[in-house]
Design a protein around this motif. Structure first.
Motif, short mmCIF file in Angstrom:
data_model
loop_
_atom_site.label_atom_id
_atom_site.label_comp_id
_atom_site.label_asym_id
_atom_site.label_seq_id
_atom_site.Cartn_x
_atom_site.Cartn_y
_atom_site.Cartn_z
N SER A 1 12.47 -1.20 11.07
CA SER A 1 13.49 -0.17 11.33
C SER A 1 14.84 -0.84 11.52
N SER B 1 13.12 10.71 1.06
CA SER B 1 14.02 9.93 1.92
C SER B 1 14.45 8.65 1.23
N ALA B 2 15.28 7.89 1.93
CA ALA B 2 15.90 6.68 1.36
C ALA B 2 14.82 5.69 0.92
N HIS C 1 8.12 5.73 -3.81
CA HIS C 1 9.52 5.29 -3.96
C HIS C 1 9.77 3.94 -3.28
N PHE D 1 -3.67 8.54 -7.92
CA PHE D 1 -2.36 8.00 -8.32
C PHE D 1 -2.47 6.59 -8.89
N LEU E 1 5.98 14.16 10.68
CA LEU E 1 5.05 13.50 9.75
C LEU E 1 3.84 12.92 10.48
N ILE F 1 0.86 -1.19 0.00
CA ILE F 1 0.00 0.00 0.00
C ILE F 1 0.89 1.24 0.00
N ALA G 1 2.34 3.26 -3.62
CA ALA G 1 3.16 2.85 -4.76
C ALA G 1 4.19 3.92 -5.09
N LEU H 1 5.98 0.54 7.33
CA LEU H 1 7.21 1.30 7.05
C LEU H 1 7.01 2.79 7.31
N ASN I 1 6.53 6.49 8.47
CA ASN I 1 7.13 7.14 9.64
C ASN I 1 6.17 8.10 10.34
N ASN J 1 0.53 11.21 8.72
CA ASN J 1 0.68 9.76 8.50
C ASN J 1 -0.18 8.92 9.44
N ILE K 1 3.46 10.43 3.81
CA ILE K 1 4.42 11.39 3.29
C ILE K 1 5.80 11.09 3.86
N ALA K 2 6.81 11.49 3.10
CA ALA K 2 8.20 11.31 3.54
C ALA K 2 8.75 12.67 3.94
N1 LIG Z 1 10.73 2.86 8.65
C1 LIG Z 1 11.72 3.13 7.82
O1 LIG Z 1 12.84 2.64 8.00
C2 LIG Z 1 11.49 4.01 6.63
C3 LIG Z 1 10.30 4.68 6.53
N2 LIG Z 1 10.04 5.44 5.42
C4 LIG Z 1 8.73 6.07 5.37
O2 LIG Z 1 7.93 5.40 4.41
C5 LIG Z 1 6.94 6.31 3.90
C6 LIG Z 1 6.92 6.26 2.37
O3 LIG Z 1 8.13 6.78 1.85
P1 LIG Z 1 8.28 6.94 0.25
O4 LIG Z 1 7.85 5.68 -0.40
O5 LIG Z 1 9.65 7.46 0.01
O6 LIG Z 1 7.22 8.07 -0.03
P2 LIG Z 1 6.53 8.42 -1.43
O7 LIG Z 1 5.95 9.79 -1.28
O8 LIG Z 1 7.45 8.15 -2.56
O9 LIG Z 1 5.31 7.37 -1.53
C7 LIG Z 1 4.22 7.37 -0.67
C8 LIG Z 1 3.02 6.88 -1.45
O10 LIG Z 1 1.91 6.74 -0.55
C9 LIG Z 1 0.75 7.09 -1.28
N3 LIG Z 1 -0.34 7.37 -0.36
C10 LIG Z 1 -0.56 8.47 0.41
N4 LIG Z 1 -1.70 8.35 1.09
C11 LIG Z 1 -2.22 7.13 0.77
C12 LIG Z 1 -3.39 6.42 1.14
N5 LIG Z 1 -4.27 6.95 2.02
N6 LIG Z 1 -3.61 5.23 0.60
C13 LIG Z 1 -2.74 4.68 -0.27
N7 LIG Z 1 -1.61 5.30 -0.67
C14 LIG Z 1 -1.36 6.52 -0.15
C15 LIG Z 1 1.19 8.31 -2.09
O11 LIG Z 1 0.29 8.58 -3.15
C16 LIG Z 1 2.57 7.85 -2.56
O12 LIG Z 1 2.49 7.16 -3.80
C17 LIG Z 1 7.30 7.69 4.49
O13 LIG Z 1 6.49 7.94 5.62
C18 LIG Z 1 8.75 7.52 4.92
O14 LIG Z 1 9.10 8.38 5.97
C19 LIG Z 1 10.92 5.52 4.38
C20 LIG Z 1 12.12 4.87 4.44
C21 LIG Z 1 12.53 4.09 5.60
#
Ligand SMILES: NC(=O)C1=CN([C@@H]2O[C@H](COP(=O)(O)OP(=O)(O)OC[C@H]3O[C@@H](n4cnc5c(N)ncnc54)[C@H](O)[C@@H]3O)[C@@H](O)[C@H]2O)C=CC1
Ligand SMILES: O=C([O-])CC(=O)C(=O)O
Length: 312
Positions: free
Chosen positions: A149, A229-230, A15, A40, A96, A11, A13, A123, A125, A100, A85-86
Motif C-alpha cells: 500500500s 481500479s488503478a 489488470h 480464465f 470487497l 496469482i 491475471a 495486493l 483489497n 476477497n 474483485i476490484a
Molecule cells: N493494495 C493496493 O494498493 C491495490 C489493490 N488492488 C486490489 O487488487 C485486486 C485486483 O485488482 P485488478 O487486478 O484490477 O482486478 P481484476 O478483476 O482485473 O483481476 C483480478 C483477477 O483475479 C482472478 N481471480 C479471482 N479469483 C481467483 C482465484 N480464486 N484464484 C485465482 N485468480 C482469481 C480473476 O479471474 C481476475 O483475472 C483487487 O482486490 C483490487 O482492489 C488494486 C490496486 C491497488
C-alpha cells in the motif's frame, strides 16, 4: 552448483497481475508464472504469450507462462496475490472483504502447499486485512508475508507535490503510514524536496489539500475509470518490492507488515517503514510520531481493526 533465474508467480491475471508480469519481464527480474481460475486460464495464457512476444522488441529474455494448476508454482521465490474483485464507483475497499477474504484464504492455502518457502506480497483489497488473512492461512513467518500500500500511496503523494511545485518528482521524498484507506497518514514532517522540508516550500493549506487528495487517490481513479481500479502505479509498486527482495537491496519502504507492539499496534497488519531485502521484511523502523501524527495513525489503525473484525 547450478544457477537459475528467480521465479515470480502472480496469482490473478487481471489488470494488476498482467501489468506486474509485463513490468517484471521488461526489467528482466525473473521468469513469470501467471495463475488464474480454470475459466480464465485461456485468457491468462493469451496474456502470457502476448507479453512474451514483446520480448524481441523490448529486448527481454525471460519465460512467461500461465496456468490454473497450482503444481506449477513449485519453487516460486516470490508469489504476488492480486486475485479477487476490484471496487467500482460508489464502493469502498471494505465492500470487497467477504468475497476477497474467501479468495485470498483459498489461494494462500495453495501457496502453503506448493510454494512453502516463497515470499508473498498481497495486493488484493482491503489489503491490510487480506495480508492478515494470508499470514494466518499460510502460517509463514512474518518476514515472508507482506502487503502493498505505502509504496503506491507515497508515489501518489509525491506525484501531487511535484505537479503543484512544478519540480522533478524524483527529488521528492516522503512516506505514508497506516492502513490503505481514506484515513492513511502521509507524513508531512518527513517530506522533503531536494533535501528541503516541504513545509518551507508550500503553504499549509495547500499541503493539506494534497494530503487529502492522496488519501482518496484510489477512489479518484476508480471514479475516472468507471469500471475497476488503478493498475499501472499499483503494479509498479509491487515490482519495486519484488526487486528489493530478489536483489537483496535492503531498501527502506512503507510496507504492510504484522506488528507485535511496534507503533503500539498488536496483532494486525499495517503499513509502516521497514527494511526490505533478501530476507523479506528484515526489520521495522520505528519513528517517533508527534501527538497529532500518532492520533491520525491510531485513527487509521482503528479502521483496520474494524475491517478485520468482519472476518475474525
Ligand atoms: N493494495 C493496493 O494498493 C491495490 C489493490 N488492488 C486490489 O487488487 C485486486 C485486483 O485488482 P485488478 O487486478 O484490477 O482486478 P481484476 O478483476 O482485473 O483481476 C483480478 C483477477 O483475479 C482472478 N481471480 C479471482 N479469483 C481467483 C482465484 N480464486 N484464484 C485465482 N485468480 C482469481 C480473476 O479471474 C481476475 O483475472 C483487487 O482486490 C483490487 O482492489 C488494486 C490496486 C491497488
Ligand atoms: O482504490 C482501489 O480500490 C484500488 C486501490 O487500492 C488503489 O488504487 O489505491
Amino acid at each position: 552448483m547450478s544457477f537459475r533465474r528467480p521465479k515470480i508467480v502472480i496469482i490473478g491475471a487481471g489488470h494488476t497481475g498482467a501489468t506486474v508480469a509485463l513490468m517484471v519481464a521488461q526489467k528482466q527480474i525473473g521468469d513469470i508464472v501467471l495463475i488464474d481460475l480454470p475459466d480464465f486460464e485461456s485468457a491468462a495464457k493469451g496474456k502470457a504469450l502476448d507479453i512474451l512476444q514483446a520480448g524481441p522488441i523490448e529486448r527481454f529474455n525471460v519465460q512467461v507462462t500461465a496456468t490454473s494448476n497450482y503444481q506449477e508454482i513449485a519453487h516460486a521465490d516470490i508469489v504476488v496475490i492480486t486475485a479477487g474483485i476490484a471496487r467500482k464507483p460508489g464502493m469502498t475497499r471494505q465492500d470487497l472483504i467477504h468475497t476477497n477474504a474467501a479468495i485470498v484464504r483459498t489461494v494462500s492455502e495453495q501457496i502453503k502447499r506448493y510454494a512453502p518457502t516463497s515470499y508473498v506480497i498481497v495486493l488484493s483489497n482491503p489489503v491490510d486485512a487480506m495480508t492478515y488473512v494470508c499470514l494466518e492461512a499460510t502460517g509463514f513467518p512474518k518476514n515472508r508475508v507482506m502487503g502493498q500500500s505505502g509504496v503506491l500511496d507515497t508515489a501518489r503523494f509525491n506525484t501531487f507535490i511535484a505537479q503543484a511545485l512544478q519540480l522533478a518528482v524524483e527529488d521528492i521524498s516522503s512516506f505514508v503510514l497506516g492502513g490503505h484507506g481514506d484515513e492513511m497518514v502521509p507524513l508531512v514532517r518527513y517530506t522533503y524536496v531536494g533535501g528541503i522540508p516541504l513545509e518551507k516550500l508550500m503553504p499549509q493549506a495547500q499541503i493539506e489539500q494534497l494530503v487529502e487528495r492522496t488519501r482518496k487517490g484510489g477512489g479518484e481513479i476508480v471514479a475516472l475509470l468507471g469500471n475497476g481500479s488503478a493498475y499501472y502505479a499499483p503494479a509498479a509498486a509491487i515490482v519495486q518490492m519484488i526487486e528489493a527482495i530478489v536483489k537483496d537491496q535492503r531498501k527502506v519502504m512503507p510496507i504492510i507488515t504484522y506488528l507485535q507492539g511496534e507503533y503500539q499496534v498488536n496483532n494486525a497488519c499495517i503499513g509502516v517503514p521497514v527494511v526490505l531485502g533478501g530476507d523479506g521484511i528484515e526489520s521495522v523502523i520505528e519513528l517517533h510520531l508527534n501527538e497529532e501524527e500518532q492520533q491520525a495513525f491510531n485513527h487509521s489503525v482503528h479502521q483496520v481493526y474494524q475491517t478485520l473484525a468482519y472476518i475474525k
